[in-house]
Design a protein around this motif. Structure first.
Motif, PDB file in Angstrom:
ATOM      1  N   ILE A   1       0.859  -1.185   0.000  1.00 52.36           N
ATOM      2  CA  ILE A   1       0.000   0.000   0.000  1.00 52.36           C
ATOM      3  C   ILE A   1       0.893   1.232   0.000  1.00 52.36           C
ATOM      4  N   PRO A   2       0.788   2.069  -1.021  1.00 51.27           N
ATOM      5  CA  PRO A   2       1.689   3.227  -1.110  1.00 51.27           C
ATOM      6  C   PRO A   2       1.276   4.321  -0.144  1.00 51.27           C
ATOM      7  N   PRO A   3       2.191   5.234   0.156  1.00 49.54           N
ATOM      8  CA  PRO A   3       1.823   6.387   0.995  1.00 49.54           C
ATOM      9  C   PRO A   3       0.757   7.239   0.329  1.00 49.54           C
ATOM     10  N   GLU A   4      -0.148   7.767   1.117  1.00 47.48           N
ATOM     11  CA  GLU A   4      -1.126   8.702   0.592  1.00 47.48           C
ATOM     12  C   GLU A   4      -0.491  10.058   0.333  1.00 47.48           C
ATOM     13  N   ILE A   5       0.441  10.448   1.195  1.00 50.88           N
ATOM     14  CA  ILE A   5       1.136  11.728   1.075  1.00 50.88           C
ATOM     15  C   ILE A   5       2.608  11.499   1.384  1.00 50.88           C
ATOM     16  N   THR A   6       3.481  12.086   0.584  1.00 57.92           N
ATOM     17  CA  THR A   6       4.919  12.033   0.825  1.00 57.92           C
ATOM     18  C   THR A   6       5.457  13.455   0.844  1.00 57.92           C
ATOM     19  N   LEU A   7       6.217  13.771   1.885  1.00 55.08           N
ATOM     20  CA  LEU A   7       6.795  15.105   2.031  1.00 55.08           C
ATOM     21  C   LEU A   7       8.305  15.021   1.892  1.00 55.08           C
ATOM     22  N   ASP A   8       8.880  15.909   1.101  1.00 57.43           N
ATOM     23  CA  ASP A   8      10.325  16.001   1.005  1.00 57.43           C
ATOM     24  C   ASP A   8      10.807  17.160   1.876  1.00 57.43           C
ATOM     25  N   PRO A   9      12.109  17.407   1.973  1.00 56.29           N
ATOM     26  CA  PRO A   9      12.597  18.471   2.860  1.00 56.29           C
ATOM     27  C   PRO A   9      12.009  19.840   2.565  1.00 56.29           C
ATOM     28  N   ALA A  10      11.786  20.161   1.288  1.00 57.61           N
ATOM     29  CA  ALA A  10      11.207  21.463   0.976  1.00 57.61           C
ATOM     30  C   ALA A  10       9.778  21.571   1.502  1.00 57.61           C
TER      31      ALA A  10
ATOM     32  N   GLY B   1       7.414   7.326  -5.941  1.00 55.68           N
ATOM     33  CA  GLY B   1       7.473   6.262  -4.967  1.00 55.68           C
ATOM     34  C   GLY B   1       6.221   6.188  -4.116  1.00 55.68           C
ATOM     35  N   GLY B   2       5.570   7.290  -3.957  1.00 59.37           N
ATOM     36  CA  GLY B   2       4.301   7.327  -3.236  1.00 59.37           C
ATOM     37  C   GLY B   2       3.151   7.459  -4.205  1.00 59.37           C
ATOM     38  N   GLU B   3       3.310   6.908  -5.407  1.00 58.92           N
ATOM     39  CA  GLU B   3       2.275   7.001  -6.436  1.00 58.92           C
ATOM     40  C   GLU B   3       1.977   8.465  -6.726  1.00 58.92           C
ATOM     41  N   GLY B   4       2.994   9.202  -7.030  1.00 62.12           N
ATOM     42  CA  GLY B   4       2.794  10.608  -7.331  1.00 62.12           C
ATOM     43  C   GLY B   4       3.537  11.513  -6.387  1.00 62.12           C
ATOM     44  N   GLY B   5       4.226  10.953  -5.369  1.00 61.34           N
ATOM     45  CA  GLY B   5       4.978  11.771  -4.434  1.00 61.34           C
ATOM     46  C   GLY B   5       6.252  12.265  -5.079  1.00 61.34           C
ATOM     47  N   ARG B   6       7.003  13.063  -4.327  1.00 59.29           N
ATOM     48  CA  ARG B   6       8.243  13.607  -4.853  1.00 59.29           C
ATOM     49  C   ARG B   6       9.252  13.708  -3.733  1.00 59.29           C
TER      50      ARG B   6
END
Length: 921
Positions: A67-76, A736-741
Motif C-alpha cells: 500500500i503506497p503512501p497517501e502523502i509524501t513530504l520532502d525536505p522542501a 514512490g508514493g504514487e505521485g509523491g516527490r
C-alpha cells in the motif's frame, strides 16, 4: 448514503478511467507521426536483446507494504510547514493524519526508517533538518505492522549522517494581557546509519490568568457572601431587628455592612442606609481562568545495530509538572448574638463574609511520570520482526481547599469578646485551616509486544503477505480520595494478553498479468483476540479490499468489528470535586453555580464498535504534486463510553442520579463521570486536497559573486552528500508514493546540506472538508434517540457541527517562509426544556486562523558572512487565533448566558509567540 452506493459510484468512475487510459493498439498505431514506421525499420539493425529485466529497490527507510503512501513530504515540503521538530510537524500534519475510524480518532502510529520505535515520544524532539522524507500511510498499513486498524501511519525517514546540538528559547503572551509563557529546551542528535543518539531537556512555564483580567461577569450566589459583609435575620430570611424595620419604614431582612471593611462599632442608624440592600463582591481577582503551570522534562534515546541483522533501541524519559489554580475566597456565616458588645441589634443575627484567604480555596496538582522502553528490530530471511517493551509509572497528587474553619471565631463572638469585631479585618486572624479534598493516584504499566511480517507463500497474482502479533501488558491503578471528609480507596489491576493476525492476498496483478484489466487488487483479512483479567475475552475481526486500477487511483474498502474495554483510568481515576463551577441549566434556562464531580466509574462495561470505510485517492501526475482523497466512514457502537458535561433534560431524565437539585429545583451538583450509553451511530464523509509545487529562484545579484565549492550550485550546500560528508550524486525520485516527490540530500554541515538547495522553495496547500451525515445517540433503552445534528447534545460545546473545513498553506523560499492555517465549524443549536423555549441555546459558526512567519538565517548567506553566529539560526513569529475569534452563544432572547461568555470559552484568545532557535554543528 450507504457504503455499497458509494462503492458502486466509485467503481463506475474508476472503470471509465481505466478504459480511457489504455487506447487499443490500432488507435496507438494511428497516432504515430508520419515516418515513424520507417524509423522503426531502420532501428532493427541495432543489436537486439531477447529480454530486459528491470529491478528496483525500495527506497531506504520505506515501509514494507504494497500500500503506497497517501502523502509524501520532502525536505522542501517540511520547511514550508515551519516546523522545527517532529513534534511540531505532527501538529502541523494533524488534519492529514487524523483517522475517523476509531476511539476518539486515535493518534497515528510513528515509525522511524520503516521500523517500530520503543515509545510514541522517542523522536519528538528530533529537529526537522534531520528528516529526509515523511510518508503518511492509511490505517490498513497499521494492521500490517501489528497495530489496530484505527490509526494512520507516519514514517519518518532520517538522514544517514547528521550531528547537531539544538537550543531554543520561546516567549509567548496573550494580546489581551494577563497570560505569559516561556520555554527553554535543548537537544543533541547524532545519526550514523542505523546508530542514533538523542539527548533532550525542556523547561516550560506559564503564568496564571485571573477573571479580573478578562471581561467576566457572574450572577450573585444564593447566599449573601461579600468581602465587607451582609447582615440577615436568624433564621435566614427572617427580620433582622424590629427597631431597624421601624427606622427604615418597612421590614428589613437583609442589610449590607456599612463602610469599606474598616470595622465597627456600628449603631443601628448606620444600617438604615443599607437596609434592604445586598452587597455582592467581585471575586475575579481570586478566581483563575487558567492555572499557573510549570514542567520539566529530560530524556534520552540510543539506537545501534547489534549485528548485521538486529537493531536495538533504549529509551528513558522523566517528566514532572505542577499546576496551581484559585477557586475564589472562603466564606463563612457567623452568628452574632445580641449580647455581643459589637452588635447594635436587639436580636441575634447572621453575618455573611468572605475572608481574604485565597490559599483556603487553592488547588494544587502535581504529576511525576517516567518511562523506560526498549525495542529490538531485525530481519530474518524475507521476514521483518520487532520486539518492543516498556515500563511506565505516573504519580498524581491533587489537593483542593474547601474553605476555612471558623469555629474559633464563632466561639469568640458567642463569648462576647469585645476585641473580636465580626465586621473588621482582624476577625480573619482567628480562622483556622479548613477541610481539604485530596486525590492521589499511582499508575504503573508494562508491555511486551512481538510482531513479525513477511511473505508466506505465492499465488498466481503474487506473494501472500502476513503479519502476526503477540503481546502482553499489565497495568495497575491505585487511587485514594478524600472528599468532604469521606475517604475512598480503590485498587484496580489488569493483565491483558492478545494475539493478532493479518493476511494480504493478491487477487489481481498487472505485474504478474493475472486479471490485469482490474489493475492490482488485494484482499485483506485480519483478526485479534485479547484476554483481559477483568473483562474476559474480546474479539476483533475485519476484512477489506485494496484496489489500484492504475497509478493515479487507489481505493480501499474495509469493515472492522471490535470489542473494547474501558481504560483503567475511566474505571478507577480518583474522584475530584470542584466547587463554584458555573453551568447553564437547560431545564430552567438559567446559569447556576454547581459542584462538579469528576473521576472514574467502576461500573462501566465494554463496548462493541463496527466501522465501515471506503476511501478513494487520486494522484494525477504533473510538475505539481496533487493528491485528492475522500473517505466515507460509518460507525455503529453498542454501549459507547462517554462523559456528559452538558446537563440537558434528556440526559437528566436518563441519569437522574447524576443531578442533585435543592428543594426549590435549583441545580447544585452534577456528576460527570463516564457512563455507558445504549448505542450511537455516526456517518461521515471527509474529502481533501493536498497540493505542493516547487519554487525555484536564481541566485540573487549582490550575494557574493561567483559560486564557489560549498556555496550552492551543483557542488554547494544543496548538493547531495555522501555517507562521510563527501560530494556524491544527487538522487531524484518521483512516484514512490504514487505521485509523491523527493529530492534527496544528506550529510552534515550548514543549513543547505539539510534537504537540498534552500533556493528551491515550496508552495503547499491543503484543504479538508468534513461532512457529518449522521450523529445519533440512544442514551438508555426505551428513551428517544438524540440527534446531535438537530438540537440535541451530550457535550458542553453544544451539538455536532454538520460541516467542518480545515485549510493549510505554506510558502518557503530563500530562507524565508510563512504558514497560514484556518479552521471553520458550522453553527449548531441545543433545544432545552424550559417553558417557552427559554432553555434553547444557539451556537454560531466559528472560524479561527493562525499565522506563522519564520526565517532560516543560515540560508541568507550575505547575512552569515557579516554575522557568522547566524549560521544555523532561525527566528519565528507565530500568532494563534489571529482574529481573536470566539464562538457566539445566545439563548432564545438573544442574550449570552453567563457560563458561555466569550472569555470563558477561550480565556487566552489571540496569542503571540516569538522563538529563536540555533543549531550548533
Amino acid at each position: 448514503m450507504s457504503l455499497s452506493y458509494l462503492a458502486l459510484i466509485t467503481g463506475a468512475a474508476l472503470s471509465a478511467s481505466v478504459a480511457q487510459e489504455a487506447p487499443p493498439p490500432e488507435a496507438a498505431a494511428a497516432a504515430q507521426p508520419a515516418g515513424q514506421a520507417e524509423t522503426d525499420a531502420e532501428d532493427e539493425d541495432v543489436t537486439t536483446v531477447e529480454e530486459v529485466v528491470v529491478t528496483g529497490a525500495r527506497l531506504r527507510g520505506s515501509v514494507e507494504s504494497d500500500i503506497p503512501p497517501e502523502i509524501t513530504l520532502d525536505p522542501a515540503d517540511i520547511r514550508a510547514t515551519g516546523a522545527t521538530t517532529i513534534a511540531e510537524l505532527l501538529e502541523a500534519l494533524e488534519p492529514q493524519t487524523r483517522s475517523g475510524r476509531g476511539r476518539g480518532e486515535g493518534r497515528p502510529v510513528l515509525l522511524v526508517n520503516g521500523r517500530r520505535v520503543s515509545g510514541p515520544r522517542e523522536v519528538h524532539s528530533v529537529p526537522s533538518e534531520a528528516i529526509e522524507r515523511v510518508e503518511i500511510l492509511p490505517e490498513e498499513v497499521a494492521l500490517e505492522l501489528g497495530y489496530r486498524a484505527d490509526q494512520r501511519v507516519i514514517n519518518f525517514i532520517l538522514r544517514e549522517r547528521f550531528r547537531a546540538t539544538t537550543v531554543q528559547a520561546r516567549a509567548g503572551a496573550s494580546t489581551a494581557g494577563g497570560r505569559y509563557s516561556g520555554e527553554l529546551d535543548g537537544n543533541f542528535l547524532r545519526l550514523r546509519g542505523d546508530e542514533r543518539l538523542i539527548l533532550e531537556a525542556e523547561v516550560e512555564r506559564a503564568t496564571p490568568l485571573f477573571e479580573d483580567e478578562r471581561n467576566i461577569r457572574r450572577e450573585p450566589g444564593q447566599t449573601p457572601y461579600d468581602l465587607i459583609g451582609n447582615v440577615t435575620g436568624l433564621p435566614y430570611g427572617g427580620e433582622i431587628d424590629p427597631a431597624l424595620s421601624l427606622l427604615a419604614g418597612g421590614p428589613v431582612t437583609v442589610a449590607a455592612v456599612p463602610g469599606f471593611g474598616a470595622g465597627g462599632p456600628f449603631t443601628l442608624a448606620d444600617f438604615v442606609e443599607t437596609a434592604g440592600y445586598t452587597r455582592t463582591g467581585d471575586l475575579g481577582a481570586w478566581r483563575s481562568l487558567l492555572p499557573e503551570t510549570e514542567s520539566v522534562e529530560v530524556g534520552g534515546t540510543y539506537t545501534r545495530p547489534l549485528n548485521d541483522y538486529v537493531v536495538a533501541t533504549l529509551n528513558a524519559r522523566l517528566e514532572g509538572s505542577r499546576s496551581e489554580s484559585f477557586l475564589g475566597l472562603p466564606g463563612a456565616s457567623l452568628t452574632l448574638p445580641s449580647t455581643n458588645p459589637n452588635s447594635p441589634f436587639t436580636r441575634d443575627v447572621l453575618v455573611w463574609r468572605y475572608f481574604d484567604r485565597p490559599d483556603a480555596m487553592r488547588r494544587n496538582a502535581d504529576t511525576v511520570s517516567g518511562r523506560l522502553g526498549a525495542a529490538f528490530t531485525g530481519d530474518w530471511d524475507d521476514w521483518r520482526w520487532s520486539l518492543t517493551g516498556g515500563y511506565d509509572v505516573t504519580r498524581s497528587d491533587t489537593e483542593t481547599g474547601r474553605g476555612v474553619d471558623a469555629n474559633a471565631l464563632q466561639a469568640a463572638l458567642t463569648a462576647g469578646d469585645p476585641s473580636v469585631d465580626p465586621f473588621g479585618p482582624g476577625a480573619a486572624a482567628l480562622l483556622g485551616p479548613g477541610p481539604r479534598d485530596t486525590a492521589q493516584s499511582l499508575t504503573q504499566s508494562g508491555e511486551l509486544d512481538f510482531v513479525a511480517n513477511g511473505d508466506l507463500f505465492s499465488v498466481p497474482a503474487g506473494d501472500v503477505s502476513a503479519s502476526f502479533r503477540a503481546g502482553f501488558n499489565a497495568v495497575s491503578l491505585d487511587s485514594e480520595s478524600v472528599r468532604s471528609g469521606l475517604l475512598t480507596e480503590r485498587e484496580l489491576s489488569r493483565t491483558q494478553g492478545g494475539v493478532q493476525g493479518n493476511l494480504n492476498i493478491p487477487i489481481a496483478s498487472t505485474r504478474n498479468e493475472v486479471l490485469a484489466g482490474l489493475g492490482n487488487l488485494t484482499l485483506n483479512l485480519n483478526a485479534a483476540y485479547d484476554e483481559l483479567s477483568d473483562f474476559g475475552g474480546l474479539v476483533t475481526y475485519g476484512y477489506g479490499l485494496n484496489w489500484r486500477p492504475n497509478r493515479q487511483w487507489s481505493v480501499i474498502a474495509s469493515v472492522t468489528d471490535e470489542e473494547g474495554a474501558p481504560s483503567i483510568q475511566q474505571l478507577n481515576d480518583p474522584v475530584i470535586s470542584t466547587p463554584n463551577v458555573q453551568v447553564f441549566d437547560f431545564a430552567t434556562g438559567q446559569t447556576v453555580e454547581v459542584t462538579r464531580i469528576e473521576g472514574g466509574n467502576p461500573g462501566l462495561t465494554a463496548d462493541n464498535r463496527r466501522v465501515q470505510r471506503l476511501g478513494v485517492t487520486w494522484r494525477p501526475l504533473g510538475e505539481a504534486d496533487v493528491t485528492l482523497s475522500a473517505n466515507y466512514v460509518r460507525t455503529t457502537v453498542d454501549n459507547p463510553i462517554s462523559s456528559f458535561p452538558t446537563i440537558t433534560p434528556a440526559l437528566e431524565a436518563a441519569f437522574p442520579e447524576r443531578f442533585i437539585r435543592d428543594s426549590g429545583g435549583r441545580l447544585i451538583s452534577i456528576d460527570t463521570r463516564p457512563v455507558n450509553y445504549d448505542r450511537s451511530q455516526t456517518q461521515q464523509l471527509r474529502w481533501g486536497i493536498n497540493y505542493s509545487r516547487p519554487i525555484r529562484r536564481e541566485r540573487p545579484t549582490g550575494e557574493g559573486g561567483p559560486r564557489r565549492r560549498g556555496e550552492g550550485g551543483p557542488q554547494g550546500p544543496g548538493a547531495h552528500q555522501g555517507p562521510e560528508g563527501g560530494d556524491g550524486p544527487r538522487p531524484e525520485w518521483r512516484g514512490g508514493g504514487e505521485g509523491g516527490r523527493f529530492r534527496g540530500g544528506g550529510g552534515r554541515g550548514g543549513f543547505g546540506r539539510f534537504g537540498g538547495n534552500p533556493r528551491e522553495g515550496r508552495l503547499t496547500f491543503a484543504l479538508y472538508h468534513t461532512w457529518n451525515l449522521q450523529n445519533e445517540v440512544v442514551v438508555r433503552p426505551g428513551l428517544p434517540t438524540l440527534d446531535l445534528l438537530n438540537g440535541d447534545a451530550v457535550g458542553a460545546g453544544g451539538g455536532q457541527s454538520e460541516h467542518q473545513a480545515e485549510l493549510q498553506s505554506g510558502y518557503y523560499l530563500n530562507g524565508l517562509g510563512a504558514r497560514f492555517t484556518a479552521d471553520w465549524r458550522s453553527d449548531t443549536f441545543v433545544a432545552g426544556g424550559a417553558p417557552g423555549g427559554a432553555g434553547d441555546l444557539y451556537f454560531s459558526d466559528l472560524a479561527t486562523a493562525n499565522l506563522s512567519l519564520f526565517a532560516d538565517l543560515g540560508a541568507r548567506r550575505a547575512w552569515v558572512r557579516q554575522h557568522p553566529w547566524l549560521r544555523g539560526g532561525r527566528v519565528s513569529l507565530e500568532v494563534r487565533n489571529l482574529f481573536d475569534a470566539r464562538r457566539g452563544v445566545t439563548d432564545a432572547a438573544g442574550v449570552t448566558p453567563i457560563s458561555y461568555q466569550p472569555d470563558l470559552l477561550d480565556a487566552e484568545g489571540r496569542t503571540v509567540t516569538l522563538r529563536f532557535r540555533k543549531l550548533i554543528f
